[in-house]
Design a protein around this motif. Structure first.
Motif, PDB file in Angstrom:
ATOM      1  N   LEU A 160       0.953  -1.291   0.112  1.00 18.20           N
ATOM      2  CA  LEU A 160      -0.070   0.011   0.075  1.00 18.20           C
ATOM      3  C   LEU A 160       0.847   1.236   0.076  1.00 18.20           C
ATOM      4  CD1 LEU A 160      -2.640  -0.881   2.535  1.00 18.20           C
ATOM      5  CD2 LEU A 160      -2.926  -1.091   0.064  1.00 18.20           C
ATOM      6  N   LEU A 161       0.490   2.394  -0.477  1.00 19.92           N
ATOM      7  CA  LEU A 161       1.393   3.598  -0.499  1.00 19.92           C
ATOM      8  C   LEU A 161       1.662   4.098   0.611  1.00 19.92           C
ATOM      9  CD1 LEU A 161       2.551   5.512  -2.803  1.00 19.92           C
ATOM     10  CD2 LEU A 161       0.594   6.766  -2.877  1.00 19.92           C
ATOM     11  N   ALA A 162       0.658   3.809   1.659  1.00 19.39           N
ATOM     12  CA  ALA A 162       1.177   4.373   2.899  1.00 19.39           C
ATOM     13  C   ALA A 162       2.147   3.605   3.634  1.00 19.39           C
ATOM     14  CB  ALA A 162      -0.177   4.346   3.759  1.00 19.39           C
ATOM     15  N   ASN A 163       2.654   2.449   3.075  1.00 21.81           N
ATOM     16  CA  ASN A 163       3.618   1.650   3.560  1.00 21.81           C
ATOM     17  C   ASN A 163       4.797   1.503   2.704  1.00 21.81           C
ATOM     18  OD1 ASN A 163       1.967   1.078   5.927  1.00 21.81           O
ATOM     19  ND2 ASN A 163       1.060  -0.338   4.678  1.00 21.81           N
ATOM     20  N   MET A 164       4.896   2.205   1.605  1.00 26.75           N
ATOM     21  CA  MET A 164       5.726   2.304   0.466  1.00 26.75           C
ATOM     22  C   MET A 164       6.968   2.914   0.933  1.00 26.75           C
ATOM     23  SD  MET A 164       6.241   0.831  -2.672  1.00 26.75           S
ATOM     24  CE  MET A 164       4.567   0.814  -3.382  1.00 26.75           C
ATOM     25  N   ASP A 165       8.022   2.247   0.742  1.00 28.06           N
ATOM     26  CA  ASP A 165       9.470   3.074   0.886  1.00 28.06           C
ATOM     27  C   ASP A 165      10.003   3.341  -0.687  1.00 28.06           C
ATOM     28  OD1 ASP A 165      10.977   0.554   0.058  1.00 28.06           O
ATOM     29  OD2 ASP A 165      10.941  -0.156   2.055  1.00 28.06           O
ATOM     30  N   ALA A 166      11.226   4.044  -0.504  1.00 26.77           N
ATOM     31  CA  ALA A 166      11.821   4.464  -1.685  1.00 26.77           C
ATOM     32  C   ALA A 166      12.380   3.231  -2.372  1.00 26.77           C
ATOM     33  CB  ALA A 166      12.886   5.284  -1.388  1.00 26.77           C
ATOM     34  N   ALA A 167      12.989   2.344  -1.859  1.00 32.72           N
ATOM     35  CA  ALA A 167      13.674   1.176  -2.503  1.00 32.72           C
ATOM     36  C   ALA A 167      12.414   0.474  -3.269  1.00 32.72           C
ATOM     37  CB  ALA A 167      14.267   0.319  -1.280  1.00 32.72           C
ATOM     38  N   LYS A 168      11.479   0.142  -2.638  1.00 37.80           N
ATOM     39  CA  LYS A 168      10.611  -0.631  -3.377  1.00 37.80           C
ATOM     40  C   LYS A 168       9.960   0.091  -4.744  1.00 37.80           C
ATOM     41  CE  LYS A 168       8.649  -3.816   0.325  1.00 37.80           C
ATOM     42  NZ  LYS A 168       9.520  -3.412   1.024  1.00 37.80           N
ATOM     43  N   TRP A 169       9.672   1.516  -4.441  1.00 38.96           N
ATOM     44  CA  TRP A 169       9.149   2.426  -5.465  1.00 38.96           C
ATOM     45  C   TRP A 169      10.325   2.355  -6.632  1.00 38.96           C
ATOM     46  CZ3 TRP A 169       4.669   4.755  -6.116  1.00 38.96           C
ATOM     47  CH2 TRP A 169       4.464   5.549  -7.560  1.00 38.96           C
ATOM     48  N   ASP A 170      11.453   2.826  -6.387  1.00 41.81           N
ATOM     49  CA  ASP A 170      12.323   3.030  -7.299  1.00 41.81           C
ATOM     50  C   ASP A 170      12.941   1.820  -8.170  1.00 41.81           C
ATOM     51  OD1 ASP A 170      12.313   5.583  -6.613  1.00 41.81           O
ATOM     52  OD2 ASP A 170      14.149   5.630  -5.233  1.00 41.81           O
ATOM     53  N   SER A 171      13.032   0.678  -7.516  1.00 39.86           N
ATOM     54  CA  SER A 171      13.315  -0.561  -8.019  1.00 39.86           C
ATOM     55  C   SER A 171      12.522  -0.969  -9.220  1.00 39.86           C
ATOM     56  CB  SER A 171      13.558  -1.567  -7.080  1.00 39.86           C
ATOM     57  OG  SER A 171      12.405  -1.937  -6.346  1.00 39.86           O
ATOM     58  N   VAL A 172      11.008  -0.878  -8.858  1.00 41.45           N
ATOM     59  CA  VAL A 172      10.134  -1.214  -9.996  1.00 41.45           C
ATOM     60  C   VAL A 172      10.098  -0.145 -11.082  1.00 41.45           C
ATOM     61  CG1 VAL A 172       7.496  -1.321 -10.354  1.00 41.45           C
ATOM     62  CG2 VAL A 172       8.527  -2.250  -8.364  1.00 41.45           C
ATOM     63  N   ILE A 173      10.327   0.983 -10.632  1.00 43.80           N
ATOM     64  CA  ILE A 173      10.176   2.096 -11.857  1.00 43.80           C
ATOM     65  C   ILE A 173      11.524   1.910 -12.678  1.00 43.80           C
ATOM     66  CG2 ILE A 173      10.864   4.575 -12.413  1.00 43.80           C
ATOM     67  CD1 ILE A 173       7.824   3.695 -11.579  1.00 43.80           C
ATOM     68  N   ASP A 174      12.608   1.501 -12.197  1.00 46.05           N
ATOM     69  CA  ASP A 174      13.796   1.210 -12.850  1.00 46.05           C
ATOM     70  C   ASP A 174      13.936   0.090 -13.842  1.00 46.05           C
ATOM     71  OD1 ASP A 174      16.597   2.108 -13.444  1.00 46.05           O
ATOM     72  OD2 ASP A 174      17.390   0.908 -11.805  1.00 46.05           O
ATOM     73  N   VAL A 175      13.276  -1.355 -13.215  1.00 48.44           N
ATOM     74  CA  VAL A 175      13.272  -2.306 -14.038  1.00 48.44           C
ATOM     75  C   VAL A 175      12.197  -2.012 -15.175  1.00 48.44           C
ATOM     76  CG1 VAL A 175      13.053  -4.467 -13.990  1.00 48.44           C
ATOM     77  CG2 VAL A 175      14.406  -3.648 -12.340  1.00 48.44           C
ATOM     78  N   ASN A 176      10.970  -1.559 -14.711  1.00 55.29           N
ATOM     79  CA  ASN A 176       9.834  -1.863 -15.660  1.00 55.29           C
ATOM     80  C   ASN A 176       9.769  -0.893 -16.672  1.00 55.29           C
ATOM     81  OD1 ASN A 176       9.522  -3.902 -13.970  1.00 55.29           O
ATOM     82  ND2 ASN A 176       7.481  -3.282 -13.321  1.00 55.29           N
ATOM     83  N   ILE A 177      10.280   0.392 -16.234  1.00 55.34           N
ATOM     84  CA  ILE A 177      10.487   1.436 -17.609  1.00 55.34           C
ATOM     85  C   ILE A 177      11.456   2.160 -17.947  1.00 55.34           C
ATOM     86  CG2 ILE A 177       9.025   2.973 -15.802  1.00 55.34           C
ATOM     87  CD1 ILE A 177       8.668   2.854 -19.497  1.00 55.34           C
ATOM     88  N   ALA A 178      12.108   2.678 -16.641  1.00 53.93           N
ATOM     89  CA  ALA A 178      13.296   3.631 -16.920  1.00 53.93           C
ATOM     90  C   ALA A 178      14.347   2.682 -17.763  1.00 53.93           C
ATOM     91  CB  ALA A 178      14.075   4.068 -15.687  1.00 53.93           C
ATOM     92  N   ALA A 179      14.712   1.382 -17.645  1.00 56.38           N
ATOM     93  CA  ALA A 179      15.444   0.564 -18.363  1.00 56.38           C
ATOM     94  C   ALA A 179      15.125   0.440 -19.761  1.00 56.38           C
ATOM     95  CB  ALA A 179      15.565  -0.980 -17.829  1.00 56.38           C
ATOM     96  N   GLN A 180      13.892   0.200 -20.025  1.00 57.38           N
ATOM     97  CA  GLN A 180      13.145   0.292 -21.330  1.00 57.38           C
ATOM     98  C   GLN A 180      13.684   1.683 -22.078  1.00 57.38           C
ATOM     99  OE1 GLN A 180       9.229  -1.225 -22.116  1.00 57.38           O
ATOM    100  NE2 GLN A 180       9.518  -2.504 -20.299  1.00 57.38           N
ATOM    101  N   LEU A 181      13.338   2.669 -21.649  1.00 55.86           N
ATOM    102  CA  LEU A 181      13.378   4.127 -22.100  1.00 55.86           C
ATOM    103  C   LEU A 181      15.050   4.122 -22.394  1.00 55.86           C
ATOM    104  CD1 LEU A 181      11.363   6.077 -19.704  1.00 55.86           C
ATOM    105  CD2 LEU A 181      10.966   5.976 -22.299  1.00 55.86           C
ATOM    106  N   ARG A 182      16.077   3.522 -21.793  1.00 57.62           N
ATOM    107  CA  ARG A 182      17.378   3.750 -21.882  1.00 57.62           C
ATOM    108  C   ARG A 182      17.851   2.668 -22.956  1.00 57.62           C
ATOM    109  NH1 ARG A 182      17.734   4.265 -16.145  1.00 57.62           N
ATOM    110  NH2 ARG A 182      18.174   2.148 -16.140  1.00 57.62           N
ATOM    111  N   ILE A 183      17.230   1.531 -23.021  1.00 58.27           N
ATOM    112  CA  ILE A 183      17.526   0.684 -23.906  1.00 58.27           C
ATOM    113  C   ILE A 183      17.121   1.327 -25.423  1.00 58.27           C
ATOM    114  CG2 ILE A 183      16.897  -1.740 -25.117  1.00 58.27           C
ATOM    115  CD1 ILE A 183      17.232  -2.474 -22.125  1.00 58.27           C
ATOM    116  N   ASN A 184      15.797   1.747 -25.464  1.00 54.34           N
ATOM    117  CA  ASN A 184      15.334   2.358 -26.707  1.00 54.34           C
ATOM    118  C   ASN A 184      15.999   3.439 -27.335  1.00 54.34           C
ATOM    119  OD1 ASN A 184      13.206   0.469 -26.718  1.00 54.34           O
ATOM    120  ND2 ASN A 184      11.591   1.738 -25.831  1.00 54.34           N
ATOM    121  N   GLU A 185      16.317   4.335 -26.468  1.00 55.08           N
ATOM    122  CA  GLU A 185      17.416   5.653 -26.863  1.00 55.08           C
ATOM    123  C   GLU A 185      18.509   5.105 -27.510  1.00 55.08           C
ATOM    124  OE1 GLU A 185      16.892   8.613 -27.071  1.00 55.08           O
ATOM    125  OE2 GLU A 185      14.829   8.471 -26.143  1.00 55.08           O
TER     126      GLU A 185
END
Length: 459
Positions: free
Chosen positions: A308-333
């Motif tokens: 739940l967002l109220a229990n979310m920490d930066a490590a959990k948030w950032d790791s998902v964003i990095d793998v699931n979308i940021a990495a794709q953007l860098r590879i596509n570039e």
């Protein structure tokens, strides 16, 4: 994980008991097998004019009998002289590209309704119509948008594994354009078993149909990330089956499984953390060194870190964003900056229905998967100049190792929350990706194709 309930109620006494008790009655879906007929019976073609004639010609070239609306035996099987019954309809195809007013929908849709009782199990209902636009006259826009509402509602009424889907054509795309026919063949076939209530938009006349429909990726070189297991492994095997040379990519910790998948598809394995800043360059280097080219990139790698967002920490948030979308953007570039990412290249990304409708406890995951949708829509425009495409596939509930670990009651409810009343298979996601990676889909770009059995969540 096997769905024992579906197996039980699909036949014999289990089917009879489920019917008497009013329980869900999912059936085992017709799925693609190389060499098999596209349909199990004839197709009823509703429509007139040159567009309908073009579709009739295409169906005939694929070995499908096209029965025309009004034929004596179109609405129901009839007894032959020897007492045998003619086969049930394998599909109903409505050619609606010429409608101009909402009133024009009445005759063709009611004709389809009269024929529904003759539709075979795992049959298909497919509409071909023009995409609504803000430039349309109000009555024309209403008619065209009306097709979408009608088709999606009809798809929820179908039974016995039948599905309803549509193809939307841009204004200047002829009905016999390669990607229209490619989409039609895909939606008619068992490749689209878990695609229901969805529309594919054909924006251009680009592309061409394969010489061998069972090998549409012959000669292509494809990269699949997250390929070591589950959906990724199914994607790698399906692309290879369809003729592609596959580079299977996954993290070093999955090396043993990755090597097995690569061996199974007679491809190569690349152990790589896709979040590395040079991941795109590493992928290109491997593809060029082994095969001299790169034609298809499938972004499948992904992780979940649910809270739940109220229990979310930066490590959990950032790791998902990095793998699931940021990495794709860098590879596509990196790919788009390279002259070696060939003409008519295809990028297909795995999104999720969570990215469309949201899901409790998955704000980070839903943000990343919605980001994938935004990314492919923007990337599509950048690839258009070189004849390439970017699309996304959004799976719903798919039977994987992860879903097998869900609590029993939660898993059973999730399986039944779609029009087909069952979970999909990794193969269903792979089939959709293989189609979007083919030249037969070159006129389809910026689309998000849901592979969810028409999940009740979202559109």
């Amino acid at each position: 994980m096997a769905d024992k309930y579906t197996s039980l109620v699909s036949r014999g006494w289990g089917r009879d008991v489920a019917k008497r008790l009013g329980l869900p009655q999912p059936v085992e879906l017709r799925r693609y097998r190389p060499g098999e007929a596209i349909l199990s019976g004839p197709a009823l073609l509703i429509g007139s004019g040159p567009a309908a004639e073009a579709i009739a010609s295409a169906l005939s070239s694929w070995g499908i009998e096209a029965r025309r609306e009004g034929a004596a035996d179109a609405a129901a099987p009839r007894a032959a002289d020897d007492g045998a019954r003619s086969p049930k309809l394998g599909a109903i195809v409505l050619v609606l590209d010429g409608i101009e007013r909402p009133e024009d929908l009445s005759a063709p849709l009611l004709a389809a309704g009269r024929a529904l009782r003759s539709l075979a199990p795992s049959g298909r209902v497919i509409t071909l119509s023009r995409r609504a636009s803000t430039q349309d006259e109000p009555s024309l826009g209403a008619a065209r948008q009306g097709v979408e509402g009608a088709l999606r509602s009809l798809a929820r009424e179908l039974r016995a594994g039948a599905t309803g889907n549509g193809i939307l054509l841009a204004e200047d795309v002829p009905v016999d354009a390669p990607s229209v026919l490619g989409a039609l063949r895909f939606l008619l076939s068992g490749r689209s078993a878990f695609v229901d209530g969805q529309f594919l938009t054909v924006g251009t006349s680009a592309g061409g149909l394969p010489a061998d429909p069972d090998r549409p990726l012959e000669g292509k070189v494809a990269v699949v990330t997250g390929a070591a297991r589950n959906i990724g492994a199914a994607i790698a095997k399906t692309l290879a089956r369809d003729g592609a040379k596959v580079i299977a990519v996954d993290i070093p910790a999955a090396g043993e499984s990755l090597a097995q998948v690569a061996n199974d598809v007679r491809g190569t394995a690349l152990q790589l953390d896709i979040t590395r800043r040079d991941a795109g360059e590493r992928i290109l280097e491997h593809a060029l060194g082994r095969h001299g080219r790169l034609d298809v990139v499938v972004h499948n790698a992904g992780i979940t870190r649910d809270k739940l967002l109220a229990n979310m920490d930066a490590a959990k948030w950032d790791s998902v964003i990095d793998v699931n979308i940021a990495a794709q953007l860098r590879i596509n570039e990196a790919l788009l900056a390279s002259e070696h990412f060939g003409d008519r290249a295809h990028i297909v990304s795995v999104s999720s229905t969570s990215g469309i409708a949201g899901n409790r406890g998955q704000t980070n995951y839903a943000a990343s998967k919605a980001g994938v949708i935004g990314m492919v829509r923007s990337t599509a425009a950048r690839l258009a100049a070189r004849g390439g495409t970017a699309n996304a596939v959004a799976p719903g509930f798919i039977e994987t190792e992860m879903t097998a670990r869900m609590p029993f009651a939660t898993r059973e409810v999730a399986r039944r929350l779609n029009s087909l009343q069952q979970g999909g298979r990794p193969q269903d996601v792979a089939e959709a990706i293989a189609f979007l990676a083919s030249d037969g889909a070159s006129g389809i770009s910026g689309n998000v194709l849901r592979v969810c059995g028409q999940n009740w969540m979202g559109q």
